[in-house]
Design a protein around this motif. Structure first.
Motif, PDB file in Angstrom:
ATOM      1  N   GLY A 152      47.099  40.425  43.651  1.00 50.35           N
ATOM      2  CA  GLY A 152      45.712  40.700  43.264  1.00 50.35           C
ATOM      3  C   GLY A 152      45.179  41.977  43.881  1.00 50.35           C
ATOM      4  N   VAL A 164      39.917  39.671  39.690  1.00 49.85           N
ATOM      5  CA  VAL A 164      40.757  38.627  40.271  1.00 49.85           C
ATOM      6  C   VAL A 164      39.871  37.444  40.624  1.00 49.85           C
ATOM      7  CG1 VAL A 164      42.260  37.979  42.193  1.00 49.85           C
ATOM      8  CG2 VAL A 164      42.442  40.264  41.178  1.00 49.85           C
ATOM      9  N   ALA A 178      44.673  34.983  46.227  1.00 50.10           N
ATOM     10  CA  ALA A 178      43.834  36.116  45.813  1.00 50.10           C
ATOM     11  C   ALA A 178      44.144  37.364  46.619  1.00 50.10           C
ATOM     12  CB  ALA A 178      42.363  35.749  45.941  1.00 50.10           C
ATOM     13  N   HIS A 184      37.368  40.426  45.055  1.00 47.23           N
ATOM     14  CA  HIS A 184      37.887  39.182  44.484  1.00 47.23           C
ATOM     15  C   HIS A 184      36.815  38.094  44.485  1.00 47.23           C
ATOM     16  CE1 HIS A 184      41.610  41.210  44.637  1.00 47.23           C
ATOM     17  NE2 HIS A 184      42.086  40.765  45.778  1.00 47.23           N
TER      18      HIS A 184
END
Length: 593
Positions: A152, A164, A178, A184
Motif C-alpha cells: 500500500g 488504500v 495497510a 491510508h
C-alpha cells in the motif's frame, strides 16, 4: 542581428516547451498502470487458516470459499519460513512481502529497554502519539514499529492518486496490511464500544480518508454498537448440517463433536450449542469478537466502501487497494480448537460472507478489473490434550506462560536458574517470554548478588554470560520433552544456517526486539497463556502451511504445487499493478492470464 537574437530566443523557448511537454508525458506514462492492470486489488487475510483445514472442509462450502477454490489460481504449497507464526508478524509479511527479520514485527509483543534502563512490554502496534484533547503523549495503535514500506505504501508512491483502505476485527490486522502512509484509511472493530475505530497515526482528513471516515461514521451510527443485538442477535446457533449427495461427497475429516471437545475448550461463549453471546466474560461485544459474526461486521463495512459512489474505489485512473483481515477463524480456534464444530461453523459462515464480497465485486466492476489475493497470517495447531487422548503415540504437550497456572514456565525456569547461579530465592534473572523468545532481566542482573555456596563467596554479580551458560541446561532438564534446542543470541554468528529450525529462527530474529535466547519447540508443543484451548506460533506445517490464491484480474484458474511462500503475495499483486517492492524477500509469481 536583432532578427537572429529573436530567432534564437524563439528556438530556445520552443526547446523548453518541447522539453516540458516530454517531461510531462514521461510523468504521465510513469504514473500510468501497465496494460491490463486491475483497477482494484483486494487482499484478504483469513486469520489463522491452515491450508489443510481449508481443503479438508471443502465439501462444506457452497459460496465464496467454494468459488475461490474453483475459480482461482491456487498455490497449494505455500508456507511461511519464520518462527513465532503469529498475527502481527504474519500480517506484516503479507503486507510487505518480507519475513520478521526485515519488517521488525517479530511477534505480537516483545520486550524493549526504556530510557531509564527498565524493560517494558511492547505491543506490536504501540505508537507514541499526541492526544488531541490533552496535548500529552499517549500510546495508541499505529504502524511506527513497521520498518519497511508495504504494498500500500509503495502503491501511493507510484500512483499519488491511489487510495488504500484496510478493515479488520483487529488493529494489527488492519494496520500491517495497510502500512505507514498517513493517507491510508485504516479501521478495526473496537471490543469496548462495538464500533469501528482508527488512530491519529492516519489522516482522516486526506482526500480518500475523509470519504471513508464518513462511510465508517454512518455505519457506526446506524448499524454498529447498540444496533448489534438487534442485527446479530444474542445467540450463536450452529448452521444446519449439510446433506451430502453420497458418502463419497462427504468430507473425509469431520469436526470433533462439541460434547467431546468441551473438556478442552475455553468457554468464552459457553460450551455446546446454542451459545449466549451476552454471557462472555467481558460482555456482549467480547462475545461477538469470539464468534463468526466479527467477520460479518467487517464484510458489511467493506461492502459499504465498495459501493460508495463518492469514494469510487477502483473507478479512478490509478489502481486502488482494499485490504480485509477476517479474525473469527483465529479467535474461535483459540477458544474452541481448530478441529471443533465451532471452528467449522466459522468457516461455513465465512464462506457465505466471501460469497457476498465476490458478488459485490462482480456487480460493481467490469470483468477483469479486480484481482483478489487470499492468504492467512499463520495456521493453527490442534489442542494437544485432545490429540493425546485420541492418539496414544502423540508426544506433544502444553507450556503455560503468564498466569495460566500456579507454577508457570517462567517461574519454574527462574527457580532453577536461581539455584544454579546461587541466587536468593525469588530472584528473576529471566524477565519474561513471548512466543518462543526468552528475555533476560538485563537491567536487573547487576543487582542480583550470589549467596555463599557452590558458586563461591557471596556477593558476586550475575552477568548475561552466566545466564547464557545455565539456560540451555535448564531448558534441557526441565522442558527437554517440549523444546529440542536453545539458540543464544550472543552466539548468533555461530548458528548453523543449514539447519531448517535455525533458518526459521534467523528469519524471525531482530537484535533489538528478539530475546537473548530463542527456544525451538518440538512437534506438537503448544505455548499458551491458557490451560485449555488452541494456539499457534511454531515452525511446523500446521502453523506455517497456509492458503495462497489469486482470483479475477484475468488470472486463469488452476493449481500449482511449486514451493511458494506467503511472502510472494505482495510482490505478485504489486507486479499486476506495476508496483515494485524492493524490500520484499518474496518473488512475484508468474500467474497464468
Amino acid at each position: 542581428m536583432k532578427k537572429l537574437r529573436h530567432s534564437s530566443l524563439a528556438v530556445g523557448l520552443s526547446l523548453v516547451v518541447s522539453f516540458l511537454a516530454l517531461a510531462q508525458a514521461a510523468r504521465r506514462e510513469a504514473a500510468a498502470p501497465p496494460a491490463r492492470a486491475p483497477r482494484l486489488a483486494v487482499v484478504v487475510s483469513v486469520d489463522g487458516l491452515q491450508m489443510k483445514r481449508l481443503l479438508d472442509d471443502r465439501p462444506y462450502f457452497v459460496a465464496g470459499l467454494k468459488r475461490l477454490l474453483d475459480e482461482s489460481h491456487v498455490e497449494r504449497n505455500a508456507s511461511y519460513a519464520h518462527l513465532n507464526t503469529e498475527t502481527g508478524p504474519g500480517h506484516a509479511s503479507l503486507g510487505t512481502g518480507a519475513p520478521p527479520r526485515v519488517t521488525g514485527i517479530v511477534a505480537n509483543k516483545w520486550f524493549e529497554a526504556r530510557e531509564d534502563g527498565s524493560i517494558r512490554s511492547v505491543y506490536c502496534t504501540d505508537q507514541k502519539l499526541v492526544d488531541p484533547e490533552t496535548g500529552k503523549d499517549v500510546w495508541r495503535p499505529g504502524p511506527a514499529n513497521l520498518r519497511v514500506p508495504t504494498l500500500g505504501d509503495r502503491l501511493l508512491g507510484r500512483y499519488p492518486a491511489a487510495r488504500v483502505v484496510s478493515l479488520s476485527g483487529k488493529d494489527r490486522g488492519a494496520i500491517f496490511l495497510a502500512g505507514r502512509r498517513r493517507e491510508h484509511a485504516v479501521y478495526w472493530w473496537d471490543q469496548e464500544t462495538g464500533r469501528f475505530v482508527t488512530s491519529a497515526a492516519y489522516d482522516a482528513g486526506s482526500p480518500g480518508g475523509a470519504v471513508v471516515s464518513k462511510i465508517v461514521t454512518l455505519y457506526d451510527r446506524t448499524r454498529a454498537a447498540g444496533h448489534l443485538p438487534r442485527r446479530i442477535g444474542l445467540t450463536w446457533r450452529k448452521m444446519a448440517d449439510p446433506v451430502f449427495p453420497s458418502e463419497k461427497d462427504a468430507p473425509a475429516v469431520r469436526p470433533v463433536s462439541s460434547f467431546e471437545m468441551r473438556s478442552f475448550q475455553v468457554p468464552v461463549n459457553g460450551l455446546g450449542w446454542d451459545k449466549d453471546l451476552s454471557l462472555a466474560p467481558n460482555g456482549y461485544y467480547h462475545g461477538l469478537f469470539y464468534s463468526p459474526f466479527i467477520d460479518e461486521l467487517v464484510v458489511d463495512l467493506a461492502l459499504d466502501v465498495i459501493g460508495s459512489k463518492e469514494l469510487a474505489l477502483g473507478r479512478g485512473e490509478s489502481p486502488d487497494l482494499l485490504c480485509l483481515s477476517l479474525s473469527g477463524q483465529d479467535t474461535v480456534s483459540h477458544a474452541y480448537g481448530a478441529e471443533s464444530e465451532e471452528n467449522l461453523d466459522v468457516l461455513r459462515r465465512l464462506d457465505v460472507q466471501l460469497g457476498r464480497l465476490l458478488e459485490a465485486l462482480e456487480r460493481t466492476f467490469p470483468a477483469g478489473s479486480v484481482v483478489l489475493a487470499l492468504s492467512a497470517d499463520h495456521g493453527f495447531q490442534t489442542i494437544p490434550e485432545l490429540e493425546a487422548r485420541r492418539d496414544k503415540s502423540f508426544t506433544g504437550g502444553r507450556i503455560l506462560i503468564g498466569n495460566g497456572a500456579v507454577t508457570n514456565f517462567e517461574e519454574r525456569l527462574n527457580r532453577y536458574l536461581s539455584e544454579e547461579l546461587c541466587l536468593p530465592p525469588g530472584s528473576r534473572p529471566i524477565h519474561g517470554s513471548e512466543g518462543f523468545d526468552l528475555k533476560y532481566n538485563l537491567p536487573g542482573l547487576p543487582a542480583l548478588r550470589t549467596v555463599a555456596g557452590p558458586c563461591g563467596a557471596a556477593g558476586r554479580a550475575v552477568t548475561p554470560a552466566d545466564v547464557d551458560r545455565v539456560v540451555p541446561q535448564a531448558i534441557a532438564r526441565l522442558f527437554g520433552e517440549e523444546f529440542k534446542s536453545v539458540l543464544l543470541a550472543s552466539r548468533r554468528e555461530s548458528w548453523d544456517a543449514s539447519d531448517r529450525d535455525v533458518r526459521f529462527a534467523l528469519n524471525d530474529y531482530d537484535p533489538v526486539r528478539s530475546g537473548e535466547a530463542l527456544l525451538i519447540p518440538r512437534r506438537g508443543v503448544l505455548v499458551y497463556s491458557e490451560p485449555r484451548g488452541g494456539s499457534h506460533g511454531s515452525q511446523y506445517e500446521y502453523d506455517t502451511h497456509v492458503p495462497l490464491l489469486f482470483w479475477g484480474g484475468g488470472v486463469k484458474a488452476g493449481v500449482s504445487d511449486a514451493a511458494r511462500a506467503p511472502y510472494d503475495l505482495a510482490p505478485t499483486v504489486g507486479k499486476l499493478l506495476g508496483v515494485d517492492l524492493p524490500d520484499a524477500v518474496g518473488t512475484p509469481i508468474d500467474l497464468p492470464r
